[in-house]
Design an enzyme around this catalytic site. Structure first.
Site, PDB file in Angstrom:
ATOM      1  N   CYS A 164      34.223  48.123  47.576  1.00  0.00           N
ATOM      2  CA  CYS A 164      33.370  47.257  47.905  1.00  0.00           C
ATOM      3  C   CYS A 164      33.656  46.771  46.144  1.00  0.00           C
ATOM      4  CB  CYS A 164      32.195  47.725  47.345  1.00  0.00           C
ATOM      5  SG  CYS A 164      31.328  48.557  48.598  1.00  0.00           S
TER       6      CYS A 164
ATOM      7  N   GLU B  31      32.464  45.656  43.161  1.00  0.00           N
ATOM      8  CA  GLU B  31      31.966  46.609  41.789  1.00  0.00           C
ATOM      9  C   GLU B  31      32.871  48.081  41.901  1.00  0.00           C
ATOM     10  OE1 GLU B  31      30.338  46.063  45.231  1.00  0.00           O
ATOM     11  OE2 GLU B  31      28.282  45.013  44.899  1.00  0.00           O
TER      12      GLU B  31
ATOM     13  N   CYS C 250      25.659  48.596  47.420  1.00  0.00           N
ATOM     14  CA  CYS C 250      25.069  49.233  48.480  1.00  0.00           C
ATOM     15  C   CYS C 250      25.101  50.942  47.823  1.00  0.00           C
ATOM     16  CB  CYS C 250      26.589  49.348  49.021  1.00  0.00           C
ATOM     17  SG  CYS C 250      28.317  50.347  48.822  1.00  0.00           S
TER      18      CYS C 250
ATOM     19  N   CYS D 183      27.893  52.216  45.603  1.00  0.00           N
ATOM     20  CA  CYS D 183      28.168  51.541  44.644  1.00  0.00           C
ATOM     21  C   CYS D 183      26.987  51.892  43.081  1.00  0.00           C
ATOM     22  CB  CYS D 183      28.230  50.086  44.870  1.00  0.00           C
ATOM     23  SG  CYS D 183      30.009  50.078  45.436  1.00  0.00           S
TER      24      CYS D 183
HETATM   25  N1  THU Z   1      30.555  44.759  49.527  1.00  0.00           N
HETATM   26  C1  THU Z   1      30.571  45.137  48.901  1.00  0.00           C
HETATM   27  O1  THU Z   1      32.254  44.543  48.502  1.00  0.00           O
HETATM   28  N2  THU Z   1      29.718  45.105  47.846  1.00  0.00           N
HETATM   29  C2  THU Z   1      28.360  44.820  47.909  1.00  0.00           C
HETATM   30  O2  THU Z   1      27.725  44.964  47.590  1.00  0.00           O
HETATM   31  C3  THU Z   1      28.489  44.734  49.622  1.00  0.00           C
HETATM   32  C4  THU Z   1      29.211  45.139  50.790  1.00  0.00           C
HETATM   33  C5  THU Z   1      31.856  44.712  50.507  1.00  0.00           C
HETATM   34  C6  THU Z   1      31.922  45.713  51.498  1.00  0.00           C
HETATM   35  C7  THU Z   1      32.847  45.246  53.236  1.00  0.00           C
HETATM   36  O3  THU Z   1      33.810  44.652  52.504  1.00  0.00           O
HETATM   37  C8  THU Z   1      31.797  43.816  53.354  1.00  0.00           C
HETATM   38  O4  THU Z   1      31.309  43.674  51.814  1.00  0.00           O
HETATM   39  C9  THU Z   1      30.716  44.443  54.518  1.00  0.00           C
HETATM   40  O5  THU Z   1      29.938  45.337  53.866  1.00  0.00           O
END
Ligand code: THU
Length: 138
Positions: free
Chosen positions: A55, A57, A88, A91
């Site tokens: 992610c 973050e 998520c 994170c």
């Molecule tokens: N994702 C993030 O990068 N940060 C978040 O806070 C929520 C989800 C990304 C992970 C994945 O690449 C996509 O969003 C869908 O879940």
């Protein structure tokens, strides 16, 4: 001068343009502010072996830690969602453990912000304090 949360939100929005999200098409950008005013950005980086995706973050905080920065003030996270995208569970854990109770700034597609302290997002968290307490008893 310290960065404002609006400036941090803009940095997160810019970081989102680097998102590598060919599978979910859900672009996310993050901008992490250190206590001495430096900003580390990150985006989500997906992988064809889906579970290896990281992610935005965690990209940002791992960049900061790997360059010797350990004291943080806030993180802004931008997505293309009309609502606010919450972090998520993974994170939440990584951020509270490595950054403590910083402000988590959610930025929606209209650049509106919602600020929530991490302790609200992850109450009663497991952190390094728990490990230290267990060592003391022996
Ligand atoms: N994702 C993030 O990068 N940060 C978040 O806070 C929520 C989800 C990304 C992970 C994945 O690449 C996509 O969003 C869908 O879940």
């Amino acid at each position: 001068m310290s960065k404002t949360y609006a400036e941090l939100a803009r940095a997160a929005q810019k970081a989102k343009t680097f998102a590598h999200a060919p599978y979910s098409k859900f672009r996310v950008g993050a901008a992490l502010l250190t206590k001495n005013g430096k900003v580390f950005t990150g985006c989500n980086v997906e992988n064809s072996s889906y579970s290896l995706t990281i992610c935005a973050e965690r990209t940002a905080i791992f960049k900061a830690i790997s360059e010797g920065h350990h004291r943080f003030k806030a993180i802004a996270v931008s997505s293309d969602d009309s609502g606010f995208t919450p972090p998520c569970g993974a994170c939440r854990q990584v951020l509270i453990d490595l950054a403590g109770n910083i402000d988590f700034i959610m930025v929606n597609a209209k650049q509106q912000m919602k600020v929530v302290p991490l302790k609200i997002l992850l109450p009663f968290a497991f952190t390094s304090k728990n490990l230290r307490r267990s060592k003391k008893k022996k």
